[in-house]
Design a protein around this motif. Structure first.
Motif, short mmCIF file in Angstrom:
data_model
loop_
_atom_site.label_atom_id
_atom_site.label_comp_id
_atom_site.label_asym_id
_atom_site.label_seq_id
_atom_site.Cartn_x
_atom_site.Cartn_y
_atom_site.Cartn_z
N GLY A 387 1.05 -1.08 -0.05
CA GLY A 387 -0.15 -0.30 -0.32
C GLY A 387 0.92 1.31 -0.07
N ASN A 388 1.37 1.45 1.39
CA ASN A 388 2.36 2.48 1.55
C ASN A 388 4.06 2.03 2.02
OD1 ASN A 388 0.85 5.06 0.69
ND2 ASN A 388 -0.67 3.72 1.65
N LEU A 389 4.64 1.92 0.79
CA LEU A 389 6.08 2.16 1.95
C LEU A 389 7.17 2.82 2.24
CD1 LEU A 389 6.76 -1.05 -1.06
CD2 LEU A 389 5.92 -1.16 1.18
N PHE A 390 7.09 3.25 4.04
CA PHE A 390 8.26 4.47 4.16
C PHE A 390 9.25 3.76 4.75
CE2 PHE A 390 3.15 6.29 3.49
CZ PHE A 390 3.94 7.12 2.72
N VAL A 391 10.26 4.68 4.42
CA VAL A 391 11.02 4.36 5.09
C VAL A 391 11.79 5.81 6.41
CG1 VAL A 391 14.19 3.81 4.88
CG2 VAL A 391 12.37 2.60 3.88
N HIS A 392 11.87 5.42 7.50
CA HIS A 392 11.93 6.59 7.93
C HIS A 392 13.37 7.39 8.21
CE1 HIS A 392 11.64 9.71 12.05
NE2 HIS A 392 11.52 10.65 10.65
N VAL A 393 14.37 8.15 8.06
CA VAL A 393 15.55 7.90 8.21
C VAL A 393 15.31 8.70 9.37
CG1 VAL A 393 17.59 8.66 7.74
CG2 VAL A 393 16.42 7.57 5.35
N TRP A 420 9.44 0.29 -9.58
CA TRP A 420 9.78 0.94 -8.20
C TRP A 420 10.45 2.90 -8.66
CZ3 TRP A 420 8.24 -0.90 -4.06
CH2 TRP A 420 7.65 -2.34 -3.80
N VAL A 421 9.88 3.51 -7.34
CA VAL A 421 9.92 4.66 -7.95
C VAL A 421 10.29 4.97 -6.38
CG1 VAL A 421 9.18 7.16 -8.48
CG2 VAL A 421 8.33 5.73 -9.26
N LEU A 422 11.33 5.90 -6.45
CA LEU A 422 11.88 5.75 -4.34
C LEU A 422 11.91 8.04 -4.55
CD1 LEU A 422 12.67 5.56 -2.01
CD2 LEU A 422 15.54 6.12 -3.51
N ARG A 463 9.67 7.70 0.59
CA ARG A 463 8.39 6.64 0.09
C ARG A 463 8.93 5.59 -1.22
NH1 ARG A 463 4.44 10.46 -0.88
NH2 ARG A 463 4.47 10.33 -3.11
N LEU A 464 8.34 4.80 -0.77
CA LEU A 464 8.48 3.49 -2.48
C LEU A 464 7.56 3.61 -2.49
CD1 LEU A 464 11.56 1.40 -1.18
CD2 LEU A 464 11.65 2.84 -3.54
#
Length: 592
Positions: A387-393, A420-422, A463-464
């Motif tokens: 659905g929504n792929l997030f990575v928190h830095v 895939w779009v980053l 976000r991916l």
């Protein structure tokens, strides 16, 4: 001409004039000492449009300013990693640096490498062509094959690494649109060794062509994103570009692309690339990305000749900051370029733009080395669905991003067909995997690279966005693992423009972030090197101005003192006529 007279009302102006005149003379002498005769007598020079284009509204790579500044690659050795370089009257090859037996193999096997060498360093004489860095030495780094990676001898990447500054690699895997080429451990170890130990710790510079399987009309169209040998953070990936600033029809695109250089498409009838060829001959039929990569290798050799203290990362920064992504010709056809948050124009087809050799060399001469590299890791584990792929830095000490590596582990029946779009915290979008029609991969375990967030502050949510292509869908997708590894440095320690962390509002999230992910702030032990002391030009300028000021004060004091003495002398002369007891000691009149 009288420039100085104590009795003149313009004595102060005269002093200033004297000082300025001396400074001007010194500057003139300095400029003259850096001006070289560039009379070119090589017979094919008129055909080298990519170095000097006389056509109206056409571009070249601006090499003449570097040559006029006496920068020609002297003192630099470029290794041609290929199937061999044949001895040639128009090449200076140092056989002391040969890798493998240079006499083995057929004459035709030397053809490609000999052509590459000519683009880099064909001599400035009356023979054939002139290379971009005509003062370099060529090292023949001969490999058995340019396609069999399981037998590739990685020692080529650090052969004589203290003497060979640049490794030019005009080869790539033969892409089929189906296979993913990962960076093998021994290959990565070789790159690490070269970039940490090469050139006395400054790092060897690796320049790679990116492949010729990107024809969008071909069902097997491919992308260099799937080839980690040519798109990893240790190398400079090069795209070919035609004379009208259009892409080579079969040139591959990827988010790791760094710079574009001129070349010609296969079978081109006009605006071709001329270079040295086997049998002490020349050819007009060198093209594709194989011809573009040595253009960049020659330009890097010039930059290192102008400033030998550049690290391999400094070279990358210089290419990013001097390449031309804003040329009017790029507006024709598709709009390939976009600007990131650091105001850098970047493209998956052309990197940061067309190579500008003059600007590269000029900037390299005053460049301040970037701080030591650091790395931050952020992982997202066991996410069900897409659905929504997030990575928190967060809490990352890096405030200036260089490379971003994304590791994906995705399980799906059509994993190879997913795009895939980053998206960075600042909103910059980068297509890190374009998806391929013929890719039947079901379990995608791949690390990909993007340079398109260069200069941005990485702190915040990333976000991916996956997109199923070619009639497939995302049903049943399991994203087992996502990892971001960000490489860069603390921008406050440099002279580069620094960005604050992005302010992200609700519009960045189509739904609330699923969870927080801790960030492991680490230093890249394999590449960290302590910063070498750099010259503080501001301090030097202040000291010079202070010295001039002190000298000026001393001169004015002497003038004032002399004026006072002259006044006394005139008074003494006047009094001597009326006074009887004039001093009897010997007196030497002051010349006033």
């Amino acid at each position: 001409m009288v420039l100085f007279s104590p009795d003149s009302k313009n004595q102060f102006a005269s002093v200033y004039l004297c000082i300025y005149y001396m400074i001007f003379i010194q500057l003139c002498q300095l400029v003259e000492s850096q001006n070289c005769d560039i009379k070119i007598e090589d017979e094919l020079w008129p055909l080298q449009w990519y170095l000097y284009n006389t056509e109206v509204n056409k571009y070249d790579m601006n090499v003449l300013p570097a040559w006029r500044g006496c920068v020609n690659g002297t003192g630099v050795t470029v290794g041609v990693v290929d199937k061999g370089v044949q001895d040639h009257i128009d090449l200076k090859i140092n056989r002391r640096f040969d890798f493998n037996n240079a006499n083995e193999g057929s004459v035709t096997s030397y053809q490609h490498g000999t052509r590459v060498a000519g683009v880099i360093g064909a001599l400035k004489n009356k023979n054939f062509t002139i290379g971009i860095a005509f003062g370099v030495e060529i090292a023949d780094i001969k490999i058995a094959s340019t396609a069999v990676w399981d037998t590739f001898d990685v020692r080529a990447f650090y052969h004589h690494m203290d003497s060979i500054q640049v490794y030019s690699c005009s080869f790539a895997n033969f892409h089929t649109g189906t296979k993913t080429y990962k960076l093998e451990k021994n290959q990565e170890d070789a790159f690490i060794k070269g970039t940490t130990e090469g050139r006395g710790g400054l790092g060897s510079v690796y320049v790679f062509a990116t492949g010729n399987s990107g024809d969008e009309k071909d069902i097997s169209v491919d992308s260099c994103a799937y080839d980690r040998l040519v798109t990893n953070r240790y190398v400079i990936s090069v795209a070919g570009i035609q004379d009208d600033l259009s892409r080579v029809p079969n040139g591959e695109a990827c988010s790791a692309m760094m710079v574009a250089a001129f070349t010609a498409k296969g079978g081109a009838q006009h605006h071709k690339i001329v270079t040295t060829d086997v049998g002490n001959k020349f050819t007009e039929y060198f093209n594709q990305n194989s011809a573009a990569a040595p253009m960049v290798s020659g330009a890097v050799a010039l930059a290192l000749s102008a400033n030998p203290n550049l690290s391999y990362r400094d070279v990358m920064h210089l290419l990013v900051n001097t390449s031309r992504g804003d040329l009017p010709g790029f507006e024709k056809g598709k709009n390939y370029f976009k600007k990131n948050a650091a105001n850098l124009s970047v493209s998956s087809y052309f990197g940061f733009g067309l190579l500008d050799i003059g600007a590269l060399v000029q900037r390299s001469q005053v460049w301040k080395n970037v701080p030591a590299r650091k790395s931050c890791n952020a992982d997202m584990i066991n996410s069900q669905g897409v659905g929504n792929l997030f990575v928190h830095v967060s809490l990352c000490a890096i405030s200036y991003t260089e490379h971003v590596e994304v590791t994906l582990k995705v399980n799906h029946q059509s994993a190879g067909q997913i795009k895939w779009v980053l998206i960075s915290p600042h909103g910059t979008e980068s297509t890190i995997l374009p998806g391929r029609l013929l890719d039947s991969t079901r379990y995608m375990n791949l690390t990909v690279l993007t340079v398109q967030m260069w200069g941005e502050n990485p702190n915040g949510y990333w976000r991916l966005e996956p997109e199923a292509l070619f009639g497939s869908n995302l049903g049943g997708v399991t994203v087992e693992f996502i990892s971001l590894k960000i490489h860069g440095f603390d921008c406050s320690l440099s002279d580069l423009r620094c960005l604050e962390p992005a302010v992200q509002d609700k519009s960045f999230f189509t739904s609330p972030p699923p969870y927080e992910v801790t960030t492991d702030k680490t230093t890249d032990k394999t590449t960290d090197k302590p910063d070498k002391p750099s010259i503080n030009y501001a301090v030097i300028i202040i000291v010079v101005v202070a010295v001039i000021f002190v000298v000026l004060i001393v001169i004015l004091f002497i003038l004032k003192k002399k004026k006072k003495l002259c006044f006394k002398e005139r008074l003494r002369s006047k009094n001597s006529e009326i006074l009887e007891n004039y001093p009897t000691e010997q007196h030497i009149p002051l010349k006033c």
